[in-house]
Write a protein that holds these residues in place. Sequence first.
Motif, PDB file in Angstrom:
ATOM      1  N   LYS A   1      -3.831  -5.331   0.354  1.00  0.00           N
ATOM      2  CA  LYS A   1      -3.490  -4.407   1.442  1.00  0.00           C
ATOM      3  C   LYS A   1      -2.043  -3.940   1.335  1.00  0.00           C
ATOM      4  N   ARG A   2      -1.133  -4.893   1.059  1.00  0.00           N
ATOM      5  CA  ARG A   2       0.282  -4.514   0.918  1.00  0.00           C
ATOM      6  C   ARG A   2       0.499  -3.567  -0.261  1.00  0.00           C
ATOM      7  N   ALA A   3      -0.200  -3.831  -1.364  1.00  0.00           N
ATOM      8  CA  ALA A   3      -0.060  -2.969  -2.544  1.00  0.00           C
ATOM      9  C   ALA A   3      -0.590  -1.571  -2.260  1.00  0.00           C
ATOM     10  N   ILE A   4      -1.674  -1.462  -1.504  1.00  0.00           N
ATOM     11  CA  ILE A   4      -2.207  -0.136  -1.155  1.00  0.00           C
ATOM     12  C   ILE A   4      -1.227   0.594  -0.244  1.00  0.00           C
ATOM     13  N   GLU A   5      -0.667  -0.115   0.744  1.00  0.00           N
ATOM     14  CA  GLU A   5       0.302   0.505   1.654  1.00  0.00           C
ATOM     15  C   GLU A   5       1.561   0.945   0.920  1.00  0.00           C
ATOM     16  N   ASP A   6       2.013   0.128  -0.043  1.00  0.00           N
ATOM     17  CA  ASP A   6       3.224   0.456  -0.798  1.00  0.00           C
ATOM     18  C   ASP A   6       2.971   1.516  -1.869  1.00  0.00           C
ATOM     19  N   GLY A   7       1.718   1.746  -2.205  1.00  0.00           N
ATOM     20  CA  GLY A   7       1.387   2.709  -3.249  1.00  0.00           C
ATOM     21  C   GLY A   7       1.493   2.117  -4.640  1.00  0.00           C
ATOM     22  N   THR A   8       1.496   0.787  -4.759  1.00  0.00           N
ATOM     23  CA  THR A   8       1.614   0.142  -6.066  1.00  0.00           C
ATOM     24  C   THR A   8       0.294  -0.409  -6.577  1.00  0.00           C
ATOM     25  N   PHE A   9      -0.789  -0.215  -5.817  1.00  0.00           N
ATOM     26  CA  PHE A   9      -2.096  -0.705  -6.261  1.00  0.00           C
ATOM     27  C   PHE A   9      -2.607   0.224  -7.354  1.00  0.00           C
ATOM     28  N   PRO A  10      -2.968  -0.334  -8.533  1.00  0.00           N
ATOM     29  CA  PRO A  10      -3.391   0.525  -9.647  1.00  0.00           C
ATOM     30  C   PRO A  10      -4.815   1.054  -9.432  1.00  0.00           C
TER      31      PRO A  10
END
Length: 99
Positions: A67-76
């Motif tokens: 969830k944090r990676a999606i919010e930060d835009g770092t989820f590949p």
Amino acid sequence: MVDPIAFKGSTPPRQVAPVAAAPVASNVASVAAEPQPQQAQATAAGQLAADLSARPPVDTDRIERIKRAIEDGTFPILPATIADSMLALKYDWLSRDKA
């Protein structure tokens, strides 16, 4: 490109090794009187199963990281990988369809 979900012919045939005969127990009473480590393992396995069944089968820490990676835009997010997975699932689904 998605690999076909079918036998490719590259897997060698499996052979089963012969099973050796089990030794005959000479004194069953003395063996039954001794504590068995398998019983302790079975009890530990039963306790582990009870612990795992008491909580949901979800890794909440991993979910929070995603969830944090999606919010930060770092989820590949790789569209080609997603498309390949979707096509593979569709072909698998169609191969099991009885209609």
